[in-house]
Design a protein around this motif. Structure first.
Motif, short mmCIF file in Angstrom:
data_model
loop_
_atom_site.label_atom_id
_atom_site.label_comp_id
_atom_site.label_asym_id
_atom_site.label_seq_id
_atom_site.Cartn_x
_atom_site.Cartn_y
_atom_site.Cartn_z
N LEU A 75 0.83 -1.21 0.00
CA LEU A 75 0.00 0.00 0.00
C LEU A 75 0.86 1.26 0.00
O LEU A 75 1.95 1.29 0.59
CB LEU A 75 -0.92 0.03 1.22
N THR A 76 0.38 2.28 -0.66
CA THR A 76 1.00 3.61 -0.59
C THR A 76 0.37 4.36 0.57
O THR A 76 -0.86 4.42 0.67
CB THR A 76 0.76 4.40 -1.89
N PRO A 77 1.18 4.92 1.49
CA PRO A 77 0.61 5.64 2.63
C PRO A 77 -0.30 6.77 2.15
O PRO A 77 0.01 7.46 1.16
CB PRO A 77 1.84 6.19 3.36
N PRO A 78 -1.43 7.00 2.80
CA PRO A 78 -2.35 8.07 2.36
C PRO A 78 -1.77 9.45 2.63
O PRO A 78 -1.17 9.69 3.69
CB PRO A 78 -3.61 7.82 3.20
N LEU A 79 -1.93 10.34 1.69
CA LEU A 79 -1.51 11.73 1.84
C LEU A 79 -2.75 12.54 2.20
O LEU A 79 -3.65 12.71 1.36
CB LEU A 79 -0.88 12.24 0.55
N LEU A 80 -2.82 13.02 3.43
CA LEU A 80 -4.00 13.75 3.92
C LEU A 80 -3.77 15.24 3.81
O LEU A 80 -2.72 15.76 4.21
CB LEU A 80 -4.29 13.36 5.37
N ILE A 81 -4.76 15.94 3.28
CA ILE A 81 -4.70 17.41 3.18
C ILE A 81 -6.03 17.99 3.65
O ILE A 81 -7.06 17.33 3.61
CB ILE A 81 -4.42 17.87 1.73
N HIS A 82 -5.98 19.26 4.09
CA HIS A 82 -7.19 19.94 4.51
C HIS A 82 -7.94 20.46 3.30
O HIS A 82 -7.35 20.77 2.25
CB HIS A 82 -6.85 21.10 5.46
N LYS A 83 -9.24 20.60 3.43
CA LYS A 83 -10.08 21.04 2.30
C LYS A 83 -9.74 22.43 1.82
O LYS A 83 -10.00 22.79 0.66
CB LYS A 83 -11.55 20.98 2.70
N GLY A 84 -9.14 23.26 2.68
CA GLY A 84 -8.80 24.62 2.29
C GLY A 84 -7.44 24.78 1.66
O GLY A 84 -7.01 25.90 1.36
N GLU A 85 -6.74 23.68 1.40
CA GLU A 85 -5.40 23.74 0.80
C GLU A 85 -5.49 24.32 -0.61
O GLU A 85 -6.29 23.91 -1.44
CB GLU A 85 -4.81 22.33 0.73
N GLN A 86 -4.65 25.34 -0.88
CA GLN A 86 -4.59 25.92 -2.21
C GLN A 86 -4.02 24.89 -3.18
O GLN A 86 -3.04 24.21 -2.88
CB GLN A 86 -3.71 27.18 -2.21
N ILE A 87 -4.62 24.79 -4.38
CA ILE A 87 -4.21 23.70 -5.27
C ILE A 87 -2.81 23.93 -5.85
O ILE A 87 -2.15 22.95 -6.22
CB ILE A 87 -5.24 23.46 -6.39
N HIS A 88 -2.33 25.19 -5.92
CA HIS A 88 -0.96 25.37 -6.39
C HIS A 88 0.03 24.88 -5.35
O HIS A 88 1.12 24.40 -5.68
CB HIS A 88 -0.69 26.83 -6.77
N ASP A 89 -0.34 24.96 -4.05
CA ASP A 89 0.50 24.37 -3.01
C ASP A 89 0.36 22.85 -3.02
O ASP A 89 1.35 22.13 -2.79
CB ASP A 89 0.10 24.92 -1.63
N LEU A 90 -0.85 22.38 -3.27
CA LEU A 90 -1.09 20.94 -3.30
C LEU A 90 -0.30 20.28 -4.42
O LEU A 90 0.22 19.16 -4.26
CB LEU A 90 -2.58 20.67 -3.47
N LEU A 91 -0.19 20.96 -5.55
CA LEU A 91 0.59 20.41 -6.67
C LEU A 91 2.03 20.16 -6.25
O LEU A 91 2.62 19.12 -6.57
CB LEU A 91 0.52 21.36 -7.86
N LYS A 92 2.61 21.10 -5.51
CA LYS A 92 3.98 20.93 -5.03
C LYS A 92 4.07 19.78 -4.03
O LYS A 92 5.04 19.02 -4.03
CB LYS A 92 4.47 22.22 -4.39
N VAL A 93 3.05 19.66 -3.16
CA VAL A 93 3.04 18.58 -2.17
C VAL A 93 3.00 17.22 -2.87
O VAL A 93 3.74 16.30 -2.51
CB VAL A 93 1.83 18.73 -1.22
N LEU A 94 2.15 17.08 -3.89
CA LEU A 94 2.07 15.82 -4.62
C LEU A 94 3.38 15.50 -5.32
O LEU A 94 3.83 14.34 -5.36
CB LEU A 94 0.93 15.88 -5.64
N GLN A 95 4.02 16.54 -5.87
CA GLN A 95 5.29 16.32 -6.55
C GLN A 95 6.37 15.90 -5.56
O GLN A 95 7.16 14.99 -5.83
CB GLN A 95 5.72 17.59 -7.29
N ASN A 96 6.40 16.56 -4.40
CA ASN A 96 7.43 16.24 -3.40
C ASN A 96 7.26 14.84 -2.83
O ASN A 96 8.23 14.16 -2.53
CB ASN A 96 7.41 17.27 -2.27
N HIS A 97 5.99 14.41 -2.68
CA HIS A 97 5.72 13.08 -2.12
C HIS A 97 5.66 12.01 -3.21
O HIS A 97 5.43 10.84 -2.89
CB HIS A 97 4.39 13.09 -1.35
N LYS A 98 5.85 12.45 -4.47
CA LYS A 98 5.76 11.51 -5.61
C LYS A 98 4.46 10.71 -5.54
O LYS A 98 4.43 9.49 -5.72
CB LYS A 98 6.97 10.58 -5.63
N SER A 99 3.39 11.44 -5.26
CA SER A 99 2.08 10.83 -5.10
C SER A 99 1.14 11.34 -6.17
O SER A 99 1.24 12.48 -6.63
CB SER A 99 1.51 11.15 -3.70
#
Length: 429
Positions: free
Chosen positions: A269-293
């Motif tokens: 299993l890949t560990p779940p990446l949890l984010i808050h609903k108010g996360e800005q998607i341009h920040d979320l894009l960086k988070v996904l890239q950094n976590h390779k998720s």
């Protein structure tokens, strides 16, 4: 009369200079820097000079204003002297004001600016060497003018703000698109990029009711059957319910485990990446890239699962819908027919409410993200099929309900109704 020839020649020179400065100002303001830069890259020296001068825009404008003012003042002074000498003081002064004003407006302002506006790049390249000479010649005056501007700014406490707001950027894109420099698709892409920072995870998520998952203790054969039924290559793995997601199972990793069972299912299993609903998607894009998720789980203020956001969801906000061979193509707004009452549409109620308002030219405010949420807000309850209401120039009727959420609605757009942006509820049960 022969004694006045030198004065007339000087006056003619002043008009020519006034026309030149006016045309140069318009040319540098209107020129397409992209075209000029392309010419400069091909070896055009005048284009390269024009770009360098455009980078010193304040000095350039100061030189133009000073030169234009000197030319116009000298023209007015000589004209007044000439007319007063020929016609007397009163008549000569009045004639000088009329003739000089018309000459400056027609030949020194309107005509040259019109020519430069129609051919800005050509005029800018033609005038570049000449205006560079005047910039050097009038350097002392430009320097004094710059000091005066700084003094005024300090006295009036004016802080120069060179940043552009989002609204200004969007207007700039509209202007460039109307000018033909970019096409409609490129304009839409730029607008999506500019508005990208306004969106949050809650705005683009796939809601919880549409999620597919498996329990962590499910048998491998059942998981294989779930993958066979599902259009997705990833499934959420949960303990008890979707509020307790323990990981994400990729189809490739599962079948490797299924055919070569080693260890436990949790190990692939890949560990779940949890984010808050108010996360800005341009920040979320960086988070996904950094976590390779590829996927993030969106949670609410209480830690419950709201939905998921994938890398594809984020990219679609920039480039538009991305379809593959497994996607079921569903039209958000499907025109069914038109009659005397208006145009009748079948609307997917999961569509974004702002897109709905834009499509139907509806002026409405709501905190709801989807059309289905807005319909519930208007009705004040979970509706039944057939419930309807009128809002502005639209009649909205619920047609399909899936698991207590509105799947589809029928919307009638009335062409003759007043678009006052206010709604009145008319429920038909």
């Amino acid at each position: 009369m022969e004694d006045h020839i030198p004065i007339l020649l000087v006056m003619l020179g002043c008009i020519i200079l006034s026309a030149y400065f006016s045309a140069t100002e318009t040319a540098f303001q209107s020129m397409n820097k992209t075209k000029v830069r392309a010419m400069a890259e091909k070896g055009n020296r005048r284009a390269a000079l024009a770009l360098r001068l455009a980078e010193r825009y304040e000095t350039l404008i100061s030189t133009i204003l000073i030169g234009n003012s000197i030319a116009n003042v000298l023209l007015a002074s000589l004209g007044t002297v000439l007319f007063m000498d020929q016609l007397g003081k009163d008549t000569g002064a009045a004639a000088a004001i009329l003739v000089i004003t018309l000459a400056v407006l027609l030949f020194g302002e309107i005509t040259p600016k019109n020519i430069a506006e129609n051919n800005p790049e050509s005029c800018a390249l033609f005038s570049a060497p000449i205006i560079r000479f005047f910039m050097v010649l009038l350097t002392p005056f430009s320097w004094l003018f710059g000091l005066w501007k700084k003094l005024l700014a300090r006295i009036m406490r004016v802080e120069k703000d060179e940043t552009m707001s989002q609204e200004e950027l969007l207007l700039l894109v509209d202007e460039v698109e109307e000018g033909g420099t970019i096409d409609t698709d490129e304009g839409d892409l730029l607008r999506n990029v500019i508005e990208f920072t306004d969106l949050t995870a809650e705005d683009i998520l796939t809601p919880r009711v549409n999620l597919e998952g498996i329990e962590k203790d499910m048998a491998p054969e059942e998981i294989a059957a779930q993958f066979a039924r599902s259009p997705y290559s990833r499934l959420l793995v949960y303990d008890d319910d979707l509020d307790h997601i323990v990981g994400v199972l990729h189809q490739k990793a599962f079948y490797k485990y299924f055919h070569e069972p080693q260890g436990k299912l949790e190990d692939v299993l890949t560990p779940p990446l949890l984010i808050h609903k108010g996360e800005q998607i341009h920040d979320l894009l960086k988070v996904l890239q950094n976590h390779k998720s590829h996927m993030a789980i969106v949670v609410d203020d209480y830690g419950g699962t709201l939905g998921i956001v994938t890398m594809e969801d984020i990219l679609e906000e920039i480039v538009g819908d991305i379809w593959d061979e497994h996607d079921e193509v569903v039209e958000d707004f499907q025109l069914l027919h038109e009659d005397e009452e208006g145009a009748v549409y079948r609307v997917d109620c999961s569509v974004n409410f702002e897109d709905f308002c834009e499509y139907f030219a509806l002026e409405a405010q709501s905190d709801c993200v989807s059309v289905g949420g807005w319909i519930m807000e208007q009705l004040g309850r979970v509706p039944d099929p057939g419930d309807s209401f009128v809002f502005g120039h639209l009649t909205v009727a619920v047609t399909e309900i899936e698991e207590r959420r509105i799947a589809f609605a029928e919307v009638i757009k009335h062409p003759l109704a007043e678009e006052d942006g206010t709604g009145t509820e008319e429920e038909n049960e």
